[in-house]
Write a protein that holds these residues in place. Sequence first.
Motif, PDB file in Angstrom:
ATOM      1  N   ASP A   1     -30.014 -12.774  12.178  1.00 52.37           N
ATOM      2  CA  ASP A   1     -30.849 -11.559  12.170  1.00 52.37           C
ATOM      3  C   ASP A   1     -31.031 -10.954  13.560  1.00 52.37           C
ATOM      4  N   ASP A   2     -31.194 -11.824  14.573  1.00 52.78           N
ATOM      5  CA  ASP A   2     -31.468 -11.290  15.913  1.00 52.78           C
ATOM      6  C   ASP A   2     -30.263 -10.589  16.536  1.00 52.78           C
ATOM      7  N   LEU A   3     -29.090 -10.709  15.913  1.00 50.87           N
ATOM      8  CA  LEU A   3     -27.897 -10.043  16.472  1.00 50.87           C
ATOM      9  C   LEU A   3     -27.595  -8.717  15.777  1.00 50.87           C
ATOM     10  N   THR A   4     -28.251  -8.498  14.636  1.00 54.14           N
ATOM     11  CA  THR A   4     -27.916  -7.325  13.815  1.00 54.14           C
ATOM     12  C   THR A   4     -28.009  -6.013  14.602  1.00 54.14           C
ATOM     13  N   THR A   5     -28.993  -5.902  15.484  1.00 47.93           N
ATOM     14  CA  THR A   5     -29.169  -4.632  16.211  1.00 47.93           C
ATOM     15  C   THR A   5     -28.069  -4.399  17.255  1.00 47.93           C
ATOM     16  N   HIS A   6     -27.369  -5.466  17.634  1.00 44.86           N
ATOM     17  CA  HIS A   6     -26.307  -5.314  18.645  1.00 44.86           C
ATOM     18  C   HIS A   6     -24.944  -5.009  18.005  1.00 44.86           C
ATOM     19  N   VAL A   7     -24.826  -5.300  16.719  1.00 40.93           N
ATOM     20  CA  VAL A   7     -23.522  -5.277  16.041  1.00 40.93           C
ATOM     21  C   VAL A   7     -23.336  -3.971  15.276  1.00 40.93           C
ATOM     22  N   THR A   8     -22.066  -3.480  15.240  1.00 41.38           N
ATOM     23  CA  THR A   8     -21.824  -2.190  14.588  1.00 41.38           C
ATOM     24  C   THR A   8     -21.556  -2.292  13.085  1.00 41.38           C
ATOM     25  N   GLY A   9     -20.961  -3.390  12.631  1.00 38.03           N
ATOM     26  CA  GLY A   9     -20.559  -3.493  11.218  1.00 38.03           C
ATOM     27  C   GLY A   9     -19.073  -3.742  11.138  1.00 38.03           C
ATOM     28  N   PHE A  10     -18.593  -3.890   9.907  1.00 40.67           N
ATOM     29  CA  PHE A  10     -17.166  -4.203   9.726  1.00 40.67           C
ATOM     30  C   PHE A  10     -16.379  -3.004   9.204  1.00 40.67           C
ATOM     31  N   GLN A  11     -15.213  -2.813   9.778  1.00 41.66           N
ATOM     32  CA  GLN A  11     -14.214  -1.838   9.314  1.00 41.66           C
ATOM     33  C   GLN A  11     -12.903  -2.201   9.998  1.00 41.66           C
ATOM     34  N   SER A  12     -11.791  -2.069   9.280  1.00 39.71           N
ATOM     35  CA  SER A  12     -10.512  -2.512   9.866  1.00 39.71           C
ATOM     36  C   SER A  12      -9.823  -1.414  10.666  1.00 39.71           C
ATOM     37  N   VAL A  13      -9.005  -1.866  11.600  1.00 39.69           N
ATOM     38  CA  VAL A  13      -8.206  -0.955  12.419  1.00 39.69           C
ATOM     39  C   VAL A  13      -7.082  -0.334  11.576  1.00 39.69           C
ATOM     40  N   ASN A  14      -6.652   0.858  11.984  1.00 37.21           N
ATOM     41  CA  ASN A  14      -5.495   1.505  11.361  1.00 37.21           C
ATOM     42  C   ASN A  14      -4.221   0.850  11.936  1.00 37.21           C
ATOM     43  N   GLU A  15      -3.376   0.366  11.044  1.00 38.34           N
ATOM     44  CA  GLU A  15      -2.161  -0.352  11.461  1.00 38.34           C
ATOM     45  C   GLU A  15      -1.318   0.449  12.459  1.00 38.34           C
ATOM     46  N   HIS A  16      -1.062   1.715  12.123  1.00 38.15           N
ATOM     47  CA  HIS A  16      -0.133   2.511  12.944  1.00 38.15           C
ATOM     48  C   HIS A  16      -0.693   2.760  14.337  1.00 38.15           C
ATOM     49  N   TYR A  17      -2.007   2.912  14.417  1.00 42.70           N
ATOM     50  CA  TYR A  17      -2.637   3.193  15.708  1.00 42.70           C
ATOM     51  C   TYR A  17      -2.552   1.961  16.615  1.00 42.70           C
ATOM     52  N   LEU A  18      -2.864   0.795  16.057  1.00 43.82           N
ATOM     53  CA  LEU A  18      -2.780  -0.415  16.892  1.00 43.82           C
ATOM     54  C   LEU A  18      -1.332  -0.679  17.308  1.00 43.82           C
ATOM     55  N   ARG A  19      -0.404  -0.461  16.376  1.00 48.73           N
ATOM     56  CA  ARG A  19       1.022  -0.660  16.708  1.00 48.73           C
ATOM     57  C   ARG A  19       1.434   0.227  17.878  1.00 48.73           C
ATOM     58  N   ARG A  20       0.994   1.476  17.851  1.00 46.26           N
ATOM     59  CA  ARG A  20       1.410   2.385  18.931  1.00 46.26           C
ATOM     60  C   ARG A  20       0.941   1.874  20.291  1.00 46.26           C
ATOM     61  N   VAL A  21      -0.276   1.373  20.341  1.00 46.90           N
ATOM     62  CA  VAL A  21      -0.799   0.858  21.616  1.00 46.90           C
ATOM     63  C   VAL A  21      -0.005  -0.377  22.034  1.00 46.90           C
ATOM     64  N   LEU A  22       0.226  -1.284  21.091  1.00 48.16           N
ATOM     65  CA  LEU A  22       0.962  -2.518  21.424  1.00 48.16           C
ATOM     66  C   LEU A  22       2.386  -2.196  21.883  1.00 48.16           C
ATOM     67  N   GLU A  23       2.951  -1.131  21.320  1.00 50.43           N
ATOM     68  CA  GLU A  23       4.342  -0.790  21.653  1.00 50.43           C
ATOM     69  C   GLU A  23       4.468   0.017  22.953  1.00 50.43           C
ATOM     70  N   GLU A  24       3.423   0.714  23.346  1.00 52.10           N
ATOM     71  CA  GLU A  24       3.569   1.632  24.495  1.00 52.10           C
ATOM     72  C   GLU A  24       2.983   1.143  25.808  1.00 52.10           C
ATOM     73  N   VAL A  25       2.063   0.188  25.774  1.00 53.14           N
ATOM     74  CA  VAL A  25       1.397  -0.190  27.034  1.00 53.14           C
ATOM     75  C   VAL A  25       2.306  -1.029  27.929  1.00 53.14           C
ATOM     76  N   GLY A  26       3.121  -1.894  27.343  1.00 55.60           N
ATOM     77  CA  GLY A  26       4.017  -2.734  28.140  1.00 55.60           C
ATOM     78  C   GLY A  26       3.381  -4.056  28.524  1.00 55.60           C
ATOM     79  N   PHE A  27       3.092  -4.906  27.536  1.00 55.19           N
ATOM     80  CA  PHE A  27       2.464  -6.206  27.788  1.00 55.19           C
ATOM     81  C   PHE A  27       3.531  -7.255  28.102  1.00 55.19           C
ATOM     82  N   PRO A  28       3.165  -8.263  28.914  1.00 57.07           N
ATOM     83  CA  PRO A  28       4.173  -9.259  29.302  1.00 57.07           C
ATOM     84  C   PRO A  28       4.467 -10.269  28.192  1.00 57.07           C
ATOM     85  N   ASP A  29       5.629 -10.882  28.275  1.00 60.08           N
ATOM     86  CA  ASP A  29       5.975 -11.956  27.337  1.00 60.08           C
ATOM     87  C   ASP A  29       4.979 -13.095  27.483  1.00 60.08           C
ATOM     88  N   GLY A  30       4.702 -13.770  26.374  1.00 58.92           N
ATOM     89  CA  GLY A  30       3.789 -14.915  26.408  1.00 58.92           C
ATOM     90  C   GLY A  30       2.323 -14.515  26.328  1.00 58.92           C
TER      91      GLY A  30
END
Length: 236
Positions: free
Chosen positions: A64-93
């Motif tokens: 209960d004491d954390l409820t005011t800090h938390v936004t709630g649940f909703q999932s990310v859009n697949e295509h949007y997350l993919r675009r970020v993962l594909e364009e930023v250039g993260f290192p192997d591993g």
Amino acid sequence: MSITSNTGSARAGSWAPEPVKRVLRPLVQWIGVRYNRAEALWYDIKNKTDTTGSVPAAGLDIPDDLTTHVTGFQSVNEHYLRRVLEEVGFPDGSVFVDIGCGKGKALLIAAEYPFIRKVVGVELAESLCRVSEANIEIARARLGFDKPAEVIHGDAVAIDYSGGENIFFLNNPFDAEFMKIFIDKMEESARRQPRKIWMLYGNPAHANTIAQDGRLKLVREFKFFGPGRNITVFEL
Ligand SMILES: C[S@@+](CC[C@H](N)C(=O)[O-])C[C@H]1O[C@@H](n2cnc3c(N)ncnc32)[C@H](O)[C@@H]1O
């Protein structure tokens, strides 16, 4: 440095004169919400997973004491997350951590990329942790998910990160107060184990808090369709 929030109107305003915008904005929002719902449903239909839904903080099985800090649940859009993962250039591993992993959709998506060696989800709601684990099992059986994966039931701002985690995804999990504590955690972790760390901040409601705090550097803002769908990338 100041960042225009995706919910703010200054940037969105450039696409039309103000009176036209006033009329069209609710329609665009309505279409955006429906588009994102349709994307979420389609993801589950094609993968036979359970990642959809929307639960306010008060409806989550969290202390209960954390409820005011938390936004709630909703999932990310697949295509949007993919675009970020594909364009930023993260290192192997790379180790991808979803802070507030919900039903684990981001973990399933991130694990597909060859540069990711492990995925970790941290989630306050135990029921959502169980759904994430079930989704990972489905993905292992059906989708070729073969990476180490861990789902931690707990408070993400109370955990010490020292396992080489370098990509933190936060889909607007909590308020500005928790965000500052989380940046402390990232900083401590980088001090113990020096490395480059990225924060991918979805629906970046507290991006200005991060900018004012000054410890993270703004790398790129990805603008996506639908309310609360942008992803801002920071670096430590
Ligand atoms: C908007 S949902 C995002 C779910 C998932 N990351 C995704 O994008 O599909 C935010 C999630 O963060 C969780 N959360 C909020 N504060 C948290 C905290 N301090 N520690 C762990 N999980 C938290 C919530 O329970 C909720 O499931």
